[in-house]
Design a protein around this motif. Sequence first.
Motif, PDB file in Angstrom:
ATOM      1  N   GLU A  33       0.825  -1.212   0.000  1.00  0.00           N
ATOM      2  CA  GLU A  33       0.000   0.000   0.000  1.00  0.00           C
ATOM      3  C   GLU A  33       0.859   1.261   0.000  1.00  0.00           C
ATOM      4  O   GLU A  33       0.392   2.332  -0.398  1.00  0.00           O
ATOM      5  N   ARG A  34       2.086   1.139   0.448  1.00  0.00           N
ATOM      6  CA  ARG A  34       3.019   2.269   0.452  1.00  0.00           C
ATOM      7  C   ARG A  34       3.859   2.313  -0.820  1.00  0.00           C
ATOM      8  O   ARG A  34       4.830   3.071  -0.907  1.00  0.00           O
ATOM      9  N   GLY A  35       3.512   1.470  -1.784  1.00  0.00           N
ATOM     10  CA  GLY A  35       4.213   1.470  -3.065  1.00  0.00           C
ATOM     11  C   GLY A  35       5.524   0.708  -3.061  1.00  0.00           C
ATOM     12  O   GLY A  35       6.363   0.892  -3.947  1.00  0.00           O
ATOM     13  N   ILE A  36       5.706  -0.173  -2.080  1.00  0.00           N
ATOM     14  CA  ILE A  36       6.956  -0.939  -1.952  1.00  0.00           C
ATOM     15  C   ILE A  36       6.808  -2.284  -2.654  1.00  0.00           C
ATOM     16  O   ILE A  36       5.810  -2.985  -2.473  1.00  0.00           O
ATOM     17  N   GLU A  37       7.810  -2.630  -3.479  1.00  0.00           N
ATOM     18  CA  GLU A  37       7.823  -3.970  -4.081  1.00  0.00           C
ATOM     19  C   GLU A  37       8.215  -4.978  -3.002  1.00  0.00           C
ATOM     20  O   GLU A  37       9.264  -4.851  -2.367  1.00  0.00           O
ATOM     21  N   VAL A  38       7.382  -5.983  -2.806  1.00  0.00           N
ATOM     22  CA  VAL A  38       7.608  -6.981  -1.755  1.00  0.00           C
ATOM     23  C   VAL A  38       7.834  -8.353  -2.380  1.00  0.00           C
ATOM     24  O   VAL A  38       7.068  -8.787  -3.239  1.00  0.00           O
ATOM     25  N   VAL A  39       8.872  -9.031  -1.936  1.00  0.00           N
ATOM     26  CA  VAL A  39       9.123 -10.426  -2.298  1.00  0.00           C
ATOM     27  C   VAL A  39       8.889 -11.259  -1.045  1.00  0.00           C
ATOM     28  O   VAL A  39       9.597 -11.121  -0.046  1.00  0.00           O
ATOM     29  N   LEU A  40       7.876 -12.102  -1.090  1.00  0.00           N
ATOM     30  CA  LEU A  40       7.544 -12.962   0.046  1.00  0.00           C
ATOM     31  C   LEU A  40       8.173 -14.334  -0.165  1.00  0.00           C
ATOM     32  O   LEU A  40       8.027 -14.933  -1.235  1.00  0.00           O
ATOM     33  N   THR A  41       8.846 -14.823   0.848  1.00  0.00           N
ATOM     34  CA  THR A  41       9.506 -16.118   0.740  1.00  0.00           C
ATOM     35  C   THR A  41       9.473 -16.816   2.096  1.00  0.00           C
ATOM     36  O   THR A  41       8.865 -16.308   3.044  1.00  0.00           O
ATOM     37  N   ARG A  42      10.082 -18.005   2.175  1.00  0.00           N
ATOM     38  CA  ARG A  42      10.020 -18.744   3.438  1.00  0.00           C
ATOM     39  C   ARG A  42      11.245 -19.619   3.616  1.00  0.00           C
ATOM     40  O   ARG A  42      11.981 -19.893   2.664  1.00  0.00           O
ATOM     41  N   GLU A  43      11.434 -20.050   4.885  1.00  0.00           N
ATOM     42  CA  GLU A  43      12.510 -20.985   5.193  1.00  0.00           C
ATOM     43  C   GLU A  43      12.004 -22.116   6.080  1.00  0.00           C
ATOM     44  O   GLU A  43      11.126 -21.880   6.922  1.00  0.00           O
ATOM     45  N   PRO A  44      12.583 -23.312   5.928  1.00  0.00           N
ATOM     46  CA  PRO A  44      13.436 -23.660   4.794  1.00  0.00           C
ATOM     47  C   PRO A  44      12.611 -23.659   3.511  1.00  0.00           C
ATOM     48  O   PRO A  44      11.441 -23.982   3.531  1.00  0.00           O
ATOM     49  N   GLY A  45      13.249 -23.271   2.423  1.00  0.00           N
ATOM     50  CA  GLY A  45      12.557 -23.226   1.139  1.00  0.00           C
ATOM     51  C   GLY A  45      12.902 -21.962   0.380  1.00  0.00           C
ATOM     52  O   GLY A  45      13.951 -21.378   0.571  1.00  0.00           O
ATOM     53  N   GLY A  46      12.005 -21.560  -0.508  1.00  0.00           N
ATOM     54  CA  GLY A  46      12.189 -20.328  -1.256  1.00  0.00           C
ATOM     55  C   GLY A  46      12.648 -20.514  -2.691  1.00  0.00           C
ATOM     56  O   GLY A  46      12.458 -19.633  -3.526  1.00  0.00           O
ATOM     57  N   THR A  47      13.306 -21.634  -2.992  1.00  0.00           N
ATOM     58  CA  THR A  47      13.680 -21.986  -4.362  1.00  0.00           C
ATOM     59  C   THR A  47      13.300 -23.456  -4.572  1.00  0.00           C
ATOM     60  O   THR A  47      13.103 -24.181  -3.596  1.00  0.00           O
ATOM     61  N   PRO A  48      13.216 -23.926  -5.814  1.00  0.00           N
ATOM     62  CA  PRO A  48      12.855 -25.334  -6.023  1.00  0.00           C
ATOM     63  C   PRO A  48      13.773 -26.305  -5.275  1.00  0.00           C
ATOM     64  O   PRO A  48      13.298 -27.253  -4.634  1.00  0.00           O
ATOM     65  N   PHE A  49      15.093 -26.058  -5.326  1.00  0.00           N
ATOM     66  CA  PHE A  49      16.031 -26.942  -4.639  1.00  0.00           C
ATOM     67  C   PHE A  49      15.853 -26.846  -3.125  1.00  0.00           C
ATOM     68  O   PHE A  49      15.820 -27.864  -2.418  1.00  0.00           O
ATOM     69  N   ALA A  50      15.729 -25.628  -2.621  1.00  0.00           N
ATOM     70  CA  ALA A  50      15.556 -25.443  -1.182  1.00  0.00           C
ATOM     71  C   ALA A  50      14.225 -26.024  -0.700  1.00  0.00           C
ATOM     72  O   ALA A  50      14.127 -26.521   0.428  1.00  0.00           O
ATOM     73  N   GLU A  51      13.203 -25.994  -1.560  1.00  0.00           N
ATOM     74  CA  GLU A  51      11.923 -26.602  -1.194  1.00  0.00           C
ATOM     75  C   GLU A  51      12.044 -28.132  -1.100  1.00  0.00           C
ATOM     76  O   GLU A  51      11.372 -28.766  -0.277  1.00  0.00           O
ATOM     77  N   GLU A  52      12.895 -28.712  -1.940  1.00  0.00           N
ATOM     78  CA  GLU A  52      13.137 -30.161  -1.829  1.00  0.00           C
ATOM     79  C   GLU A  52      13.809 -30.482  -0.498  1.00  0.00           C
ATOM     80  O   GLU A  52      13.503 -31.491   0.148  1.00  0.00           O
TER      81      GLU A  52
END
Length: 213
Positions: A33-52
């Motif tokens: 809402e403040r015009g900020i680009e947000v990238v939401l991610t998580r751990e463990p995970g965040g990429t296909p390999f890390a999700e495995e």
Amino acid sequence: MSEQKKGRFLTVEGTEGVGKSTNIEFLCNLLRERGIEVVLTREPGGTPFAEELRELLLTPREEQISQDAELLLMFAARAQHIAHVIRPALERGAWVISDRFTDATFAYQGGGRGVDLHEIEILEKLVQKELAPELTLLLDLDVEVGLRRASARSAPDRFEQEKKAFFERVRTAYLQRAANDPQRFAIIDASQTLDLVQQQIAESVTRFLEQPV
């Protein structure tokens, strides 16, 4: 030509059933809402390999996983996550919101499992270099209440199958880290109504935004 403004790195932490997913969505919307680009991610995970790797870590199994193996898998997933998601997003000026990060390792593997904190610190420095969250929202809740909420939500994963005493140690470790770094941590009382919890989050984020970079 103006210099590219670097993004900010925020994390949300807490034990089971504290309401991270709902409140992370609120946090992301607040920033967007403040015009900020947000990238939401998580751990463990965040990429296909890390999700495995996440799947390996969370799936209940008969074979007991050694503490060292668990710790190294956590940091292997984190290394991939940082290289392919977190750093690139920050470098282009986006804000990264991660559902858990290294504080979770200090809490779960350090507090819960009893892994030597110095070993975690060595891996933290190796994998993260200078990277660290600027603001961490710690959603805090009585362990018994949290476990009751979590059990009503889904079948327990490998960590959620641990005993209450394990999560008490995790919560204590989280609160100790918050006490040791009060400028970075904002403790959010997750026992309150959702409106009040989100009011606390909004106030914490507003204070953060008002700080000089």
